[in-house]
Design a protein around this motif. Sequence first.
Motif, mmCIF file in Angstrom:
data_model
loop_
_atom_site.group_PDB
_atom_site.id
_atom_site.type_symbol
_atom_site.label_atom_id
_atom_site.label_comp_id
_atom_site.label_asym_id
_atom_site.label_seq_id
_atom_site.Cartn_x
_atom_site.Cartn_y
_atom_site.Cartn_z
ATOM 1 N N GLY A 180 0.837 -1.213 0.000
ATOM 2 C CA GLY A 180 0.000 0.000 0.000
ATOM 3 C C GLY A 180 0.862 1.249 0.000
ATOM 4 N N PHE A 181 0.324 2.284 0.616
ATOM 5 C CA PHE A 181 0.991 3.578 0.715
ATOM 6 C C PHE A 181 2.398 3.414 1.311
ATOM 7 N N MET A 182 2.497 2.638 2.399
ATOM 8 C CA MET A 182 3.812 2.480 3.031
ATOM 9 C C MET A 182 4.743 1.614 2.187
ATOM 10 N N GLU A 184 6.324 -1.779 9.913
ATOM 11 C CA GLU A 184 5.599 -0.506 9.916
ATOM 12 C C GLU A 184 5.067 -0.220 11.329
ATOM 13 N N LYS A 185 4.843 1.049 11.627
ATOM 14 C CA LYS A 185 4.265 1.444 12.906
ATOM 15 C C LYS A 185 2.754 1.302 12.868
ATOM 16 N N PRO A 186 2.066 1.184 13.993
ATOM 17 C CA PRO A 186 2.627 0.945 15.311
ATOM 18 C C PRO A 186 3.159 -0.489 15.384
ATOM 19 N N ASN A 209 9.055 7.274 11.021
ATOM 20 C CA ASN A 209 9.886 8.042 10.088
ATOM 21 C C ASN A 209 10.106 9.504 10.476
ATOM 22 N N TYR A 210 9.182 10.081 11.299
ATOM 23 C CA TYR A 210 9.301 11.531 11.518
ATOM 24 C C TYR A 210 10.546 11.929 12.314
ATOM 25 N N ARG A 211 11.133 10.961 13.050
ATOM 26 C CA ARG A 211 12.412 11.265 13.718
ATOM 27 C C ARG A 211 13.467 11.694 12.707
ATOM 28 N N VAL A 223 0.062 17.795 18.380
ATOM 29 C CA VAL A 223 -1.224 17.437 17.761
ATOM 30 C C VAL A 223 -0.946 16.761 16.428
ATOM 31 N N PHE A 224 -1.870 15.893 16.026
ATOM 32 C CA PHE A 224 -1.831 15.311 14.675
ATOM 33 C C PHE A 224 -3.272 15.331 14.181
ATOM 34 N N LEU A 225 -3.553 16.237 13.249
ATOM 35 C CA LEU A 225 -4.933 16.484 12.816
ATOM 36 C C LEU A 225 -5.139 16.131 11.351
ATOM 37 N N GLN A 226 -6.214 15.415 11.095
ATOM 38 C CA GLN A 226 -6.604 15.087 9.712
ATOM 39 C C GLN A 226 -8.110 15.327 9.564
ATOM 40 N N ASP A 227 -8.615 15.166 8.323
ATOM 41 C CA ASP A 227 -10.071 15.370 8.146
ATOM 42 C C ASP A 227 -10.700 14.404 7.146
ATOM 43 N N TRP A 228 -10.018 13.267 6.891
ATOM 44 C CA TRP A 228 -10.467 12.414 5.784
ATOM 45 C C TRP A 228 -11.584 11.442 6.120
ATOM 46 N N THR A 229 -12.040 11.367 7.377
ATOM 47 C CA THR A 229 -13.090 10.386 7.686
ATOM 48 C C THR A 229 -14.392 11.052 8.144
ATOM 49 N N TRP A 251 -8.593 0.035 5.864
ATOM 50 C CA TRP A 251 -8.433 -0.866 7.025
ATOM 51 C C TRP A 251 -8.139 -0.068 8.300
ATOM 52 N N ARG A 252 -7.611 1.139 8.175
ATOM 53 C CA ARG A 252 -7.289 1.939 9.370
ATOM 54 C C ARG A 252 -8.544 2.313 10.175
ATOM 55 N N LEU A 253 -9.736 2.151 9.529
ATOM 56 C CA LEU A 253 -10.966 2.482 10.242
ATOM 57 C C LEU A 253 -11.612 1.245 10.867
ATOM 58 N N GLY A 298 -3.349 4.686 17.758
ATOM 59 C CA GLY A 298 -2.259 3.859 17.222
ATOM 60 C C GLY A 298 -1.704 4.381 15.907
ATOM 61 N N ASP A 299 -2.548 5.091 15.157
ATOM 62 C CA ASP A 299 -2.125 5.512 13.817
ATOM 63 C C ASP A 299 -1.368 6.846 13.846
ATOM 64 N N LEU A 300 -1.883 7.799 14.600
ATOM 65 C CA LEU A 300 -1.325 9.158 14.544
ATOM 66 C C LEU A 300 -0.638 9.563 15.849
ATOM 67 N N LEU A 301 -1.329 9.361 16.980
ATOM 68 C CA LEU A 301 -0.681 9.730 18.245
ATOM 69 C C LEU A 301 0.580 8.901 18.477
ATOM 70 N N ALA A 302 0.599 7.677 17.935
ATOM 71 C CA ALA A 302 1.809 6.841 18.088
ATOM 72 C C ALA A 302 3.028 7.583 17.530
ATOM 73 N N HIS A 303 2.858 8.286 16.406
ATOM 74 C CA HIS A 303 3.973 9.083 15.862
ATOM 75 C C HIS A 303 4.376 10.160 16.873
ATOM 76 N N CYS A 304 3.359 10.878 17.391
ATOM 77 C CA CYS A 304 3.650 11.985 18.322
ATOM 78 C C CYS A 304 4.349 11.448 19.568
HETATM 79 C C1 SOE Z 1 -2.912 7.903 8.058
HETATM 80 O O1 SOE Z 1 -3.643 8.708 7.196
HETATM 81 C C2 SOE Z 1 -1.428 8.096 7.858
HETATM 82 O O2 SOE Z 1 -1.128 7.684 6.586
HETATM 83 C C3 SOE Z 1 -0.638 7.289 8.873
HETATM 84 O O3 SOE Z 1 -0.906 5.909 8.776
HETATM 85 C C4 SOE Z 1 0.829 7.581 8.689
HETATM 86 O O4 SOE Z 1 1.590 6.856 9.608
HETATM 87 C C5 SOE Z 1 1.029 9.088 8.865
HETATM 88 O O5 SOE Z 1 2.381 9.382 8.728
HETATM 89 C C6 SOE Z 1 0.215 9.856 7.870
HETATM 90 O O6 SOE Z 1 -1.105 9.478 8.002
#
Ligand code: SOE
Length: 378
Positions: free
Chosen positions: A13-15, A103-105, A132-134, A160-166, A179-181, A192-198
Amino acid sequence: MTKPLNIGMIGYGFMGRAHSNAYCKVNNFFKLEHRPVLKAVCARNKDKAQAFANNWGYESIETDWRELLKRDDIDAVDICTPNNLHKEIAIAAAEAGKMILCEKPLAMDVKEGEQMVKAVEKAGVRNMVWYNYRRVPAVTLAKQLIDEGRLGRIFHYRAVFLQDWTISADVPQGGAATWRLDAEAAGSGVTGDLLAHCIDTAIWLNGPMTNVTAMTETFVKERKHAETGQMQKVGIDDACAFLGHFKNGSLAVFESTRYARGHKALYTFEINGENASIAWDLHDLHRLSFFDHRDESKLRGWKSVHVTDGDHPYMGNWWVPGLQIGYEHSFVHQVADFLKSLETGEPAQPDFASALETQKVCDAVLKSAQDGKWAEVG
Ligand code: SOE
């Protein structure tokens, strides 16, 4: 002459794209002893796996990850599947003696993560998790400034980690794209998806967290499943906010949502210390904001450092000063650091054990939100 490191990627996928791009580019820009070779990509759908292989230059495909793990010509397995497969694949890969880039988490929860850590430690295989953000140069520069003691005592860490796609209730859950939903595939939502990065960045920059108090919300209660077409209860957290303490005495304020209309991937953090503050924003990722109270008072103010000079982290490997790089380069840097670790013998970070610390915070956040009480980390 470089030594080949044969990669077997599971998922595409994307990753899968972000990692493949990093493997392709890394030796063009970093002087390393090893060279990733795109040996095989594995996915259940043969045609899609072949199309991905053709696009990125993978030499072969597999449709069953167990077959991939049996192959002697695979040195390192890259797990780019949904989260619910990480544990099973990682443990089997460790038992097969493969290096693992996951891949994370790390896992669906701490229990799984602990089993994964045990497996890689028992097998003695190299392992890393793709936070990866490190590796964004401005974030790595923040780490250098903190380690040099420029901030002094740290009081606050805010992210903060803010999105608006859902926001639309028509977005399905489950399946390859969403699948992330789906709680069964993802384990949790934004935690697990976004705060895990933070949290990964925060622990790296500011040390361990000790306790948290959280709230979560699921705004859309039912969504159609992309594979079955059936309406199903939504089990993930759409939004999460938490407060907490770091071991160094500083206070944590974190928020994440996929319902912040207008924000696509607004990951920001700000750290306030006794002498100085630092702020970073993923939408402007090549800049680091820095305020130093010890500057001469008449010129004191926030600096916006364009992190593109040769003496900035990683930047000497790219273009000339002033020319910036982007999101995909953070993955190139992570592969470069992984390959470097093969030369030095030092574990590439974050390894499974470090990523387990992030998982512990995520689990504590979800527990606190469920119980309505403060939760200890770990
Ligand atoms: C989710 O939309 C996502 O793609 C995460 O899964 C990634 O880890 C993040 O870097 C960007 O947003």
